[in-house]
Design a protein around this motif. Structure first.
Motif, mmCIF file in Angstrom:
data_model
loop_
_atom_site.group_PDB
_atom_site.id
_atom_site.type_symbol
_atom_site.label_atom_id
_atom_site.label_comp_id
_atom_site.label_asym_id
_atom_site.label_seq_id
_atom_site.Cartn_x
_atom_site.Cartn_y
_atom_site.Cartn_z
ATOM 1 N N ALA A 193 1.464 -91.338 -15.197
ATOM 2 C CA ALA A 193 0.838 -91.985 -14.295
ATOM 3 C C ALA A 193 -0.487 -92.264 -14.793
ATOM 4 C CB ALA A 193 0.802 -91.600 -12.797
ATOM 5 N N ILE A 221 -0.403 -90.024 -7.051
ATOM 6 C CA ILE A 221 0.763 -90.953 -7.393
ATOM 7 C C ILE A 221 1.863 -90.191 -7.991
ATOM 8 C CG2 ILE A 221 1.770 -93.425 -8.209
ATOM 9 C CD1 ILE A 221 -0.959 -94.598 -7.539
ATOM 10 N N GLY A 222 1.674 -89.612 -9.192
ATOM 11 C CA GLY A 222 2.632 -89.055 -10.079
ATOM 12 C C GLY A 222 3.014 -87.648 -9.294
ATOM 13 N N CYS A 247 3.479 -87.436 -5.950
ATOM 14 C CA CYS A 247 4.344 -87.798 -4.841
ATOM 15 C C CYS A 247 5.725 -88.484 -5.602
ATOM 16 C CB CYS A 247 3.879 -89.332 -4.241
ATOM 17 S SG CYS A 247 2.458 -88.865 -3.117
ATOM 18 N N ALA A 248 5.748 -88.890 -6.725
ATOM 19 C CA ALA A 248 6.935 -89.410 -7.462
ATOM 20 C C ALA A 248 7.660 -88.141 -7.765
ATOM 21 C CB ALA A 248 6.613 -90.031 -8.585
ATOM 22 N N PHE A 283 5.212 -86.418 -14.548
ATOM 23 C CA PHE A 283 4.992 -87.725 -13.778
ATOM 24 C C PHE A 283 3.400 -87.833 -13.661
ATOM 25 C CE2 PHE A 283 9.549 -87.410 -12.627
ATOM 26 C CZ PHE A 283 9.853 -88.533 -13.140
ATOM 27 N N ASN A 320 -4.146 -91.629 -9.523
ATOM 28 C CA ASN A 320 -2.897 -91.464 -10.364
ATOM 29 C C ASN A 320 -2.401 -90.312 -10.273
ATOM 30 O OD1 ASN A 320 -2.594 -94.533 -11.270
ATOM 31 N ND2 ASN A 320 -4.607 -94.195 -11.461
ATOM 32 N N LEU A 346 9.315 -86.596 -4.733
ATOM 33 C CA LEU A 346 10.443 -87.550 -4.132
ATOM 34 C C LEU A 346 11.603 -87.203 -5.184
ATOM 35 C CD1 LEU A 346 8.942 -90.739 -3.284
ATOM 36 C CD2 LEU A 346 10.072 -89.383 -1.849
ATOM 37 N N LEU A 347 11.425 -87.093 -6.413
ATOM 38 C CA LEU A 347 12.291 -86.839 -7.406
ATOM 39 C C LEU A 347 13.085 -85.471 -7.070
ATOM 40 C CD1 LEU A 347 13.920 -88.193 -9.715
ATOM 41 C CD2 LEU A 347 12.461 -87.165 -11.319
#
Length: 126
Positions: A76, A27-28, A30-31, A72, A24, A34-35
């Motif tokens: 996550a 995942i955070g 990567c977010a 993030f 997780n 991307l942001l």
């Protein structure tokens, strides 16, 4: 003197909670990436121009990415921890339990109280 070997990353990934947190966090991350990339691409209020006009744009990018990564990544990880209680595939709402043994109420009456159609939740009158 006992011979202690440090745990490797593979040994840590065998621990289910650590693996859950690491996945997780990724995942955070990567977010967050991307942001930050989306913010640089969209250039709101000339943010990209402001960052790259500086003498050291890497510091501003690093601070922006690190703050988004912390935000993030922890969101996550926290949501993954909080979702651990809903393992059955569906999450039931919180329902107060009635003390049937001590109050002398039988199970049929408790069921009728709990599942009566159109019944409002009890309120406290102070």
């Amino acid at each position: 003197m006992p011979d202690h070997q440090p745990q490797s990353t593979r040994a840590l990934l065998r621990i289910p909670l650590f693996r859950l947190l690491a996945i997780n966090l990724a995942i955070g991350a990567c977010a967050a990436a991307l942001l930050v990339g989306g913010l640089l691409w969209l250039n709101p209020r000339h943010l990209r121009e402001l960052i790259f006009a500086d003498r050291a744009p890497g510091v501003a990018l690093l601070l922006l990415l690190a703050s988004f990564l912390i935000t993030f990544g922890s969101a996550a990880m926290g949501s993954a921890i909080m979702a651990q209680g809903a393992q059955g595939g569906h999450q039931q709402g919180w329902r107060p339990r009635l003390a049937t043994r001590h109050a002398g109420i039988d199970a049929a009456h408790t069921h009728a109280l709990r599942y009566a159609p159109g019944r409002m939740a009890p309120t406290l009158l102070l």
